[in-house]
Motif scaffolding. Structure first.
Motif, PDB file in Angstrom:
ATOM      1  N   ASN A 199       4.288  85.928  44.740  1.00  0.00           N
ATOM      2  CA  ASN A 199       5.141  85.424  43.686  1.00  0.00           C
ATOM      3  C   ASN A 199       6.420  84.977  44.371  1.00  0.00           C
ATOM      4  O   ASN A 199       7.130  85.803  44.943  1.00  0.00           O
ATOM      5  N   LEU A 200       6.709  83.667  44.367  1.00  0.00           N
ATOM      6  CA  LEU A 200       7.782  83.179  45.232  1.00  0.00           C
ATOM      7  C   LEU A 200       9.161  83.211  44.601  1.00  0.00           C
ATOM      8  O   LEU A 200      10.147  83.475  45.277  1.00  0.00           O
ATOM      9  N   GLY A 201       9.239  82.901  43.324  1.00  0.00           N
ATOM     10  CA  GLY A 201      10.580  82.880  42.754  1.00  0.00           C
ATOM     11  C   GLY A 201      10.580  82.712  41.260  1.00  0.00           C
ATOM     12  O   GLY A 201       9.537  82.440  40.622  1.00  0.00           O
ATOM     13  N   TYR A 202      11.744  82.928  40.672  1.00  0.00           N
ATOM     14  CA  TYR A 202      11.986  82.761  39.243  1.00  0.00           C
ATOM     15  C   TYR A 202      13.217  81.886  39.059  1.00  0.00           C
ATOM     16  O   TYR A 202      14.129  81.900  39.903  1.00  0.00           O
ATOM     17  N   ALA A 203      13.268  81.196  37.923  1.00  0.00           N
ATOM     18  CA  ALA A 203      14.466  80.428  37.581  1.00  0.00           C
ATOM     19  C   ALA A 203      14.492  80.184  36.089  1.00  0.00           C
ATOM     20  O   ALA A 203      13.479  80.339  35.393  1.00  0.00           O
TER      21      ALA A 203
ATOM     22  N   TYR B 276       4.037  75.757  39.926  1.00  0.00           N
ATOM     23  CA  TYR B 276       5.278  75.985  39.173  1.00  0.00           C
ATOM     24  C   TYR B 276       4.930  76.003  37.697  1.00  0.00           C
ATOM     25  O   TYR B 276       4.230  75.105  37.209  1.00  0.00           O
TER      26      TYR B 276
ATOM     27  N   ARG C 199       8.506  80.239  36.867  1.00  0.00           N
ATOM     28  CA  ARG C 199       8.241  80.927  38.133  1.00  0.00           C
ATOM     29  C   ARG C 199       7.366  80.043  39.006  1.00  0.00           C
ATOM     30  O   ARG C 199       6.727  79.104  38.515  1.00  0.00           O
TER      31      ARG C 199
ATOM     32  N   GLY D  85      17.864  83.099  39.154  1.00  0.00           N
ATOM     33  CA  GLY D  85      16.914  82.972  40.245  1.00  0.00           C
ATOM     34  C   GLY D  85      16.604  84.342  40.785  1.00  0.00           C
ATOM     35  O   GLY D  85      17.402  85.279  40.652  1.00  0.00           O
ATOM     36  N   GLY D  86      15.437  84.457  41.372  1.00  0.00           N
ATOM     37  CA  GLY D  86      15.081  85.749  41.937  1.00  0.00           C
ATOM     38  C   GLY D  86      14.094  85.531  43.056  1.00  0.00           C
ATOM     39  O   GLY D  86      13.283  84.601  43.008  1.00  0.00           O
ATOM     40  N   ARG D  87      14.216  86.366  44.054  1.00  0.00           N
ATOM     41  CA  ARG D  87      13.321  86.220  45.200  1.00  0.00           C
ATOM     42  C   ARG D  87      12.914  87.598  45.698  1.00  0.00           C
ATOM     43  O   ARG D  87      13.760  88.475  45.892  1.00  0.00           O
ATOM     44  N   HIS D  88      11.619  87.803  45.859  1.00  0.00           N
ATOM     45  CA  HIS D  88      11.108  89.031  46.457  1.00  0.00           C
ATOM     46  C   HIS D  88      11.098  88.814  47.964  1.00  0.00           C
ATOM     47  O   HIS D  88      10.178  88.222  48.514  1.00  0.00           O
TER      48      HIS D  88
END
Lengths: 350, 350, 350
Positions: A87-91, A126, A144, A277-280
């Motif tokens: 899971n690469l990212g959220y926005a 996306y 995401r 935004g979020g990044r694991h």
């Protein structure tokens, strides 16, 4: 006869503009709320106390925003990310209405971008997912992007479009899930901190001090509670044959723990209104201890609202490393202990 | 003074025809339902969604059939199987009425068979257990047989009768716990699969693909939730002195996980109407990963009902072995990975 | 800018007579009740069954007394015992009103004693904590004393007063949380034991037989459920650097398990009306198995009540040692397996 079991979609199965109605609708209950507290240690008064919630203007205690996020996210997994690698990212995540115990949540997603990776074995999908209540009220939407395997490396890419996403949610669009707050009835002692909107300044950093060790049973129970069925979280037999050799903890569980830890310093950040935004940054495995710190990126009033203001926060979570000295990134390189970098808007009483 | 603690009944304590009223009545709540989802990952829409349940004709979302089974079963343990060595089988299980959050369940059992083993150290107790609601409505009945220790090997056998049990529940007796379904309102997309009764054929086999690793904390929490107090599940100090050296996972937890896994392929099998037979082929210990596959044994219409049909399924669960090639038994010999062989009737929309 | 995070109070931060209003109010729900059963295996009919509770005279099933205790206790931790080394004892605990699902609990504490230790590095804080419902009803009060670190060894002691505490709660003050019981409707079969108040005699001892192994995930979930944030329970990274090297299990979880085990022998001790004293004799770590035995210390009628009588019990819990021979203390020395020594009053139907 074709199989009736769902092997999940692969990269080449998606189409730009495709709309997917997800199974299964899920009624949120007092049971979910209790389990969420038991699994994360969350203490925000708005979610823990009916009396507190009513006093400040909610009809009753709303369900924790991140729990709503996880349940909506969980709906999407069987269609989107069963064959995901990461899971690469959220926005562009915004909450649209408070959710209460008894509400039934369902989800729909639209594919808004597709980009094959150069190795031709995987691609990035996306999507914009939207969560609804039983009456059609929109409770959440977010974008995401996720790396998904191809079934057949030789298959043509189903599209080549990367959506342009704003780096932050426009503050004027925040607050739909927060009714007018009766600030005079907001009891800062009961909420756990005297610090209100006016007390925070951009650039301020807070070490949330405490650490929380995560057990296999805990992340599995949490992730199943959301009916998130991604295989990497549950199947030790298969994971034992992967490089890590371990079950991967659902990144959302890290967000939950970081948010719960952030109570110590941000107790009055009672509502997450949006996620920019979020990044694991790195995976978490059971047995590790999660720590977190936060930085105030920005603060702003909301148009027409004198009750609450919005803080833009960045919360960084680490594993097995206290955050006394705020482990961070330098350019594109993160401190090796960092596992989460989350940029979001919270509302606080003014 | 005689002890007031309950050492459990031994084989010679039972009598043919004896009726036992079990303690403790148990109110099922939204908390139990949430925990059941968290512990098993169950996704059947009928149980997860109030809105879905109401749309198709239930007053509200009924409690998962297997959760009802576990709670009724749990009532019986202190009287029947505290000194059990092994739960040998189930038969003639039928559900009589839907159970809703708020209902209080209690249980009564009748001893219908007793057969001492040739070693004279143990015997098999056959019993029919019935679960009731607070208003006397029968919600479940089933036969099980269990191997129980004798207190005193020299004690005379309390009886010698093995009941004759039909190999399957008569389909015409199924469906009491399923109100008339409004098939037009049954949303197959939201339920998670397009496949309805007509799409399945006898002989068809389905690999449920996913695997679920079980942790000690998970099976203990589940089994305590049902107030099942059988010692082998909880007491590592005592189990460490047994041959396995391990806490034995409640066989019912394996049934729950196999049922939850079966969603992938059988999402519209919304109700378990009866269990024809079940066998715990081998024990499961924490750390192992459960897989499952199912076979359609039979299918039948139900007298007077055009809304639903009944599939007779056999679900086989394994440990640490995917079911791609349907590991099975040959005569009396099972593939060594098999842990459960369950034969049951489900209802599906026609 | 001063930090907004709470490092917890140190010994020199307290003052004699100080009153502390604790955050965060907490609504107790059916979800908490289910989790409590799942985590402890509690089987007392009054708490498990709405039907049983109503039959004997409660409006509905009250929340388990010990769960109420844990939630009130949990409120106090962030202010009192975040920097505690050990919870030393309890006294003068009385329950004031039944708590039902839906009630919101909050807590206030008064500092009633302070005593620096001779090493000047730590001191003992004595406090009386009171739990309230949303309407101001007092549901619980108790005294505890806890050893707390000093921030600065050179700081002057904030006081030097050890309160005089009665060794037991006066029986005539018990019973406020127990409405008049309809003894004729009290079903001893459903409750799980035929033994009533009249059947117990002072000096009688009961081995509760069963053992319960505790997992890390279980005690963490339980302790978080109570929003008890004491660091020693959750942070393996920090605990790994301490002498034990382990997360310490919340002593209250041991009380819960001992109480749940005591059902076997004391099933009709439906209500804990008061706690005279309690001592965590030794720490418990995950993986150990808890056993328990009880002794009847005293029995008494309650003024004006013919429905129930009070038994004064002492329940002793051990780890990794069955209680067949009642492991105990001799003078000040305990059997090395003992971890809990709890002295309390229960009510039983006469």
């Amino acid at each position: 006869m074709a199989t009736k079991t769902n092997p999940g979609n692969f990269f080449e199965d998606f189409q730009l503009g495709q709309e997917i109605v997800h199974a299964v609708p899920r009624t949120v209950t007092a049971g979910d709320v209790a389990l969420y507290i038991g699994l994360t240690g969350s203490r925000f008064a708005l979610h823990a106390s009916e009396a507190f919630a009513r006093a400040i203007g909610y009809g009753k205690a709303p369900v924790d925003d991140i729990l709503v996020f996880h349940i909506v996210f969980g709906r999407t997994v069987a269609d989107i990310s069963l064959n995901a690698i990461a899971n690469l990212g959220y926005a562009q995540c915004r909450f649209g209405a408070p959710v209460y115990a008894g509400d039934t949540l369902s989800a729909v997603s639209e594919i808004i971008g597709l980009k094959e990776n150069s190795n031709r074995a995987t691609g990035i999908v996306y999507l914009r997912s939207t969560g609804f209540k039983q009456d059609g009220t929109r409770v959440l939407e977010y974008v995401r992007w996720v790396m998904v395997r191809k079934r057949d490396q030789a298959a043509p890419a189903p599209g080549d479009h990367v959506p342009r996403l704003p780096v932050a949610v426009e503050p004027s669009t925040l607050g739909d899930a927060c009714p007018p707050i009766n600030a005079a009835a907001y009891d800062f002692t009961l909420a756990g901190s005297p610090h209100r909107f006016a007390d925070y300044v951009a650039g301020e950093r807070l070490d949330h001090i405490d650490g929380m060790t995560v057990e296999e049973a805990e992340h599995q129970i949490a992730t199943r509670l959301y009916q998130n069925t991604a295989r990497v979280h549950f199947n030790q037999f298969a994971q034992g044959q992967e490089r890590s050799g371990r079950r991967l903890i659902y990144g959302g569980h890290v967000i939950s723990i970081a948010r719960a830890l952030s109570f110590n310093g941000l107790a009055n950040a009672f509502h997450i209104a949006g996620i920019n935004g979020g990044r694991h940054v790195a995976p978490l495995f059971a047995g590790s201890t999660v720590f977190a710190w936060s930085e105030v990126l920005d603060k702003t009033e909301l148009p027409g609202r004198s009750d609450v203001g919005a803080l833009r926060l960045r919360t960084v979570a680490t594993k097995d490393r206290p955050c006394t000295d705020f482990p961070d990134r330098t350019g594109d390189d993160y401190d090796p202990a960092v596992i989460l970098d989350l940029d979001y808007w919270v509302l606080m009483p003014r």
